[in-house]
Scaffold this active site. Structure first.
Site, PDB file in Angstrom:
ATOM      1  N   GLY A 344       0.874  -1.434   0.141  1.00  0.00           N
ATOM      2  CA  GLY A 344      -0.047   0.216  -0.077  1.00  0.00           C
ATOM      3  C   GLY A 344       0.807   1.291   0.079  1.00  0.00           C
ATOM      4  CG  PHE A 345       0.920   3.220   2.667  1.00  0.00           C
ATOM      5  CD1 PHE A 345       0.625   4.415   2.364  1.00  0.00           C
ATOM      6  CD2 PHE A 345       0.310   2.351   3.587  1.00  0.00           C
ATOM      7  CE1 PHE A 345      -0.804   4.696   2.562  1.00  0.00           C
ATOM      8  CE2 PHE A 345      -1.042   2.534   3.642  1.00  0.00           C
ATOM      9  CZ  PHE A 345      -1.467   3.662   3.181  1.00  0.00           C
ATOM     10  N   GLY A 346       4.619   1.514  -0.299  1.00  0.00           N
ATOM     11  CA  GLY A 346       6.096   1.321  -0.403  1.00  0.00           C
ATOM     12  C   GLY A 346       6.518   0.015  -1.012  1.00  0.00           C
ATOM     13  CG  ASP A 459      -6.693  -0.444   3.112  1.00  0.00           C
ATOM     14  OD1 ASP A 459      -7.658  -0.701   2.145  1.00  0.00           O
ATOM     15  OD2 ASP A 459      -5.481  -0.010   2.511  1.00  0.00           O
TER      16      ASP A 459
END
Ligand code: NAG
Ligand code: NAG
Ligand code: NAG
Ligand code: NAG
Ligand code: NAG
Ligand code: NAG
Ligand code: NAG
Length: 658
Positions: A344-346, A459
């Protein structure tokens, strides 16, 4: 659990309730397994541990309900262990409980842990590579409160306090080594309410340590569970509990009539009840059909169920920090070959630590929305969580601008990979899918109810469900999770972040999120697992149709099984599939209040005698599209309430995919 569903539960579960009581399996509470301490499989330590566990099990029918022993001569392979059974249980119950605990701890809860503690209502088992005998420890804590408030508040706190005081005094009266440190006490709060309380220490600690341990727990009860109908706090060296029903086997003489009178020590009920079966078991066996007993059992179970709201331990705060050179070396300088994918973030890399431990290293992208706050949030949350259906966080690294998380390595990637790929889908037969569904549900339940914090993941989606080598699901990516206080159930946010396709309408539109938001996402996941299709990539001849509306159409047409993935059509359990479709539709109902709690979802999954209510029309708000995009919807306070999409104009013009 809302009131109507409680009623449904009462009506439909009465038979299984009796079964649960008569079966009298040990009632699991919690466990502690610090993930930084692992042994190598097939090592001497492991064989010593197995030896220790069998020695504890085989000594569990001894008098006293307590036994400590060591296996191995010197460190590093020496191991210390003990078990403690609740002071009132019979030798048989103790033996059963210790055997169950010994099995569960290595098979389920702490398979490679050097040290562990596992708690049941009836017993506790603990081991470590470091000697802990005679040392009072209250640093690892578990507490749980009954959901319900006591109805008679007058004099409640005072009566409970004096009963606890009295119990502690009696439990710590004898100081000869090995003396049982256990006491119970009951007293009437009103004509219809009786309070029952219990305190116990492991007998290896001194009376004064026991006193300190118990008083600490008693003092904590009002902080954690003020005014509740029941509460418990467990630490390694002692535990306390009270309820408004008899949760221990009361073999003592009837309590003395005038309340303030000091009762004689009655700390040895074990001795006169060795062969006696628990009174509840007798009830269940002798008069299972008697209506009043059914009622009693239901009341008992409802109380017991609410009292079983679990919280994990607060553990010693040991360092989780990794340094950058170590991680560079482990991942071959973050080489492309080691890249597992993009989370999701990296980016996520596979790494191997010098001790052979495989890890997944997540480098947060510098321009990601996960700022320092989210980063700390994830570390803070995950470090406290331990569950086989949650991905384990080993630690983190903060170096200049680099924010890195170090997780356990989970070989089978995410569930996402299996959807929409017929080749891979074939490897997921129905029984595997059903197991995955159950695992995800237990993971979410742990987040919602069983951990000390109430956590909303926010999420949940197929790409955040990782699969280990045995295809057990593990929930990952807690960057967006929010911690709620125990009694908080809803929060509003003006910064909406989530994944299109999994967000419930009340969240996407109004920024309301609650435990029921995760339930909604779970419903979508269920439909995806059943159909083998991703919600967003769903296609039929009718472009306005999505997975949800498709499921709803088939449900109403009585053709639910049409939903099922073609690759598993030749072998599945019709009952289980129907049940899962039904549960999924209950989860995605438009009105959050009508969606079931995770607690009741687990019950539905585990029982075939449940009658499920009819699902109401689902929320069709989210239609297919860019489901993989994480959305950021900034609403200012004044706009917040006025943005309401109607079901048909789900154009989401206010939502900006990143
Ligand atoms: C451990 O031993 C078992 C049985 O001897 C074997 O099947 C397994 O592969 C071994 N595991 C490791 C990691 O060596
Ligand atoms: C009890 O534990 C001891 C060692 O701690 C062991 O030798 C013995 O076999 C165990 N079982 C019984 C029934 O005593
Ligand atoms: C059990 O614990 C006591 C201390 O409470 C210790 O003296 C004794 O050696 C232990 N027993 C074994 C078998 O390790
Ligand atoms: C117990 O194990 C931990 C982790 O491997 C280690 O740091 C510690 O020194 C060990 N203690 C003893 C007494 O061997
Ligand atoms: C219990 O009491 C607290 C306040 O003391 C209240 O906020 C809460 O809603 C009550 N819970 C129930 C289930 O009645
Ligand atoms: C319990 O005992 C403690 C210390 O002995 C005392 O401070 C406290 O007031 C007592 N509480 C009650 C309710 O008797
Ligand atoms: C509590 O009440 C029951 C019946 O209402 C009575 O039999 C019992 O003696 C009372 N116990 C105490 C400690 O007052």
């Amino acid at each position: 659990m809302s009131f109507p569903s409680k009623v449904t539960f009462v009506v439909h579960f009465s038979i299984s309730i009796l079964f649960i009581i008569s079966e009298a399996a040990p009632n699991f509470r919690s466990y502690y397994c610090p993930n930084r301490y692992n042994f190598t499989p097939n090592s001497t330590y492991q064989s010593n541990l197995n030896h220790l566990l069998s020695s504890l099990s085989s000594n569990a029918s001894r008098e006293g309900g307590f036994y400590n022993t060591t296996v191995g001569q010197n460190s590093p392979n020496q191991i210390y262990g003990l078990f403690l059974c609740r002071g009132d249980v019979t030798a048989d119950v103790c033996k059963d409980c210790v055997a169950t605990a010994a099995k569960a701890v290595v098979q389920q809860y702490c398979p490679t842990g050097i040290k562990a503690i596992i708690w049941y209502d009836e017993c506790m088992l603990r081991y470590s590579n470091e000697s802990f005998f005679s040392i009072m420890n209250d640093r690892v804590r578990y507490y749980a409160c009954n959901d319900q408030n006591i109805t008679v508040l007058d004099g409640f706190a005072q009566l409970l306090g004096s009963m606890m005081n009295d119990s502690v005094t009696r439990a710590t009266a004898a100081d000869q080594p090995g003396a049982t440190k256990f006491a119970t006490k009951e007293n009437n709060l009103s004509s219809s309410i009786t309070l029952y309380c219990l305190v116990q220490c492991t007998p290896d600690i001194s009376s004064s340590s026991c006193n300190k341990c118990l008083r600490g727990r008693v003092a904590n009860l009002p902080d954690h569970c003020s005014g509740r109908k029941g509460a418990t706090e467990l630490v390694p060296s002692c535990n306390v509990r009270y309820e408004v029903y008899p949760f221990y086997r009361n073999t003592a003489t009837p309590p003395p009539p005038p309340p303030p009178a000091i009762a004689p020590p009655d700390s040895a009920p074990r001795s006169n009840g060795k062969s006696q079966v628990s009174s509840l078991t007798v009830i269940a066996i002798v008069t299972p059909i008697a209506v009043c007993m059914v009622l009693l059992a239901m009341v008992y179970c409802l109380q017991r169920r609410s009292a079983r709201k679990k919280y994990p331990m607060e553990e010693e705060n040991e360092s989780l920090l990794f340094d950058l050179p170590t991680l560079k070396a482990a991942t071959n300088k973050f080489s492309e070959d080691n890249k597992l994918g993009k989370g999701g973030f990296g980016e996520v890399y596979k790494g191997i630590l010098p001790n052979g431990q495989e890890i997944a290293v997540k480098m947060l992208s510098k321009n990601s929305t996960q700022g320092a706050e989210e980063f700390k949030n994830e570390v803070k949350i995950l470090a406290k969580l331990q569950h086989r259906n949650l991905v384990r966080l080993f630690g983190y690294c903060l170096d200049g601008n680099e924010k890195i998380l170090v997780y356990e390595y989970v070989p089978n990637k995410s569930l996402d990979n299996f959807l929409n790929d017929p080749e891979k889908q074939r490897t997921l037969d129905w029984s595997r899918r059903y197991k995955i569904i159950g695992g995800i549900a237990r993971g979410i339940l742990y987040l919602h109810e069983d951990s000390r914090l109430r956590i909303i993941h926010r999420d949940l989606k197929a790409s955040n469900i990782l699969l280990d080598e045995d295809m057990n699901p593990k929930i990952s990516d807690f960057g967006m999770a929010r911690i709620f206080s125990n009694d908080q159930t809803q929060e509003n946010t003006f910064k909406i972040a989530g994944t299109y396709g999994y967000m419930p309408p009340e969240y996407a539109m109004q920024g309301h999120f609650s435990l029921k938001s995760d339930v909604y996402s779970f419903g979508i996941l269920l439909l995806e697992i059943l159909s083998g299709k991703k919600n967003g990539s769903f296609c039929t001849s009718d472009p306005s149709e999505n997975l949800l509306s498709h499921a709803w159409k088939h449900w109403n047409g009585g053709t639910s099984l049409e939903l099922l993935d073609l690759t598993i059509r030749d072998s599945y359990s019709r009952t289980e599939v129907n049940k899962c479709i039904h549960i999924a539709l209950l989860c995605v109902q438009e009105n959050p209040a009508q969606r079931p709690t995770m607690d009741s979802i687990i019950l539905m999954l585990n029982s075939n005698s449940v009658t499920l209510s009819s699902p109401q029309r689902p929320a069709f708000f989210l239609q297919s599209g860019t489901e993989q995009n994480v959305l950021e919807l900034e609403l200012d306070q004044s706009k917040g309430k006025s943005i309401l999409f109607s079901v048909d104009e789900a154009s989401i013009t206010e939502v900006y995919p990143r």
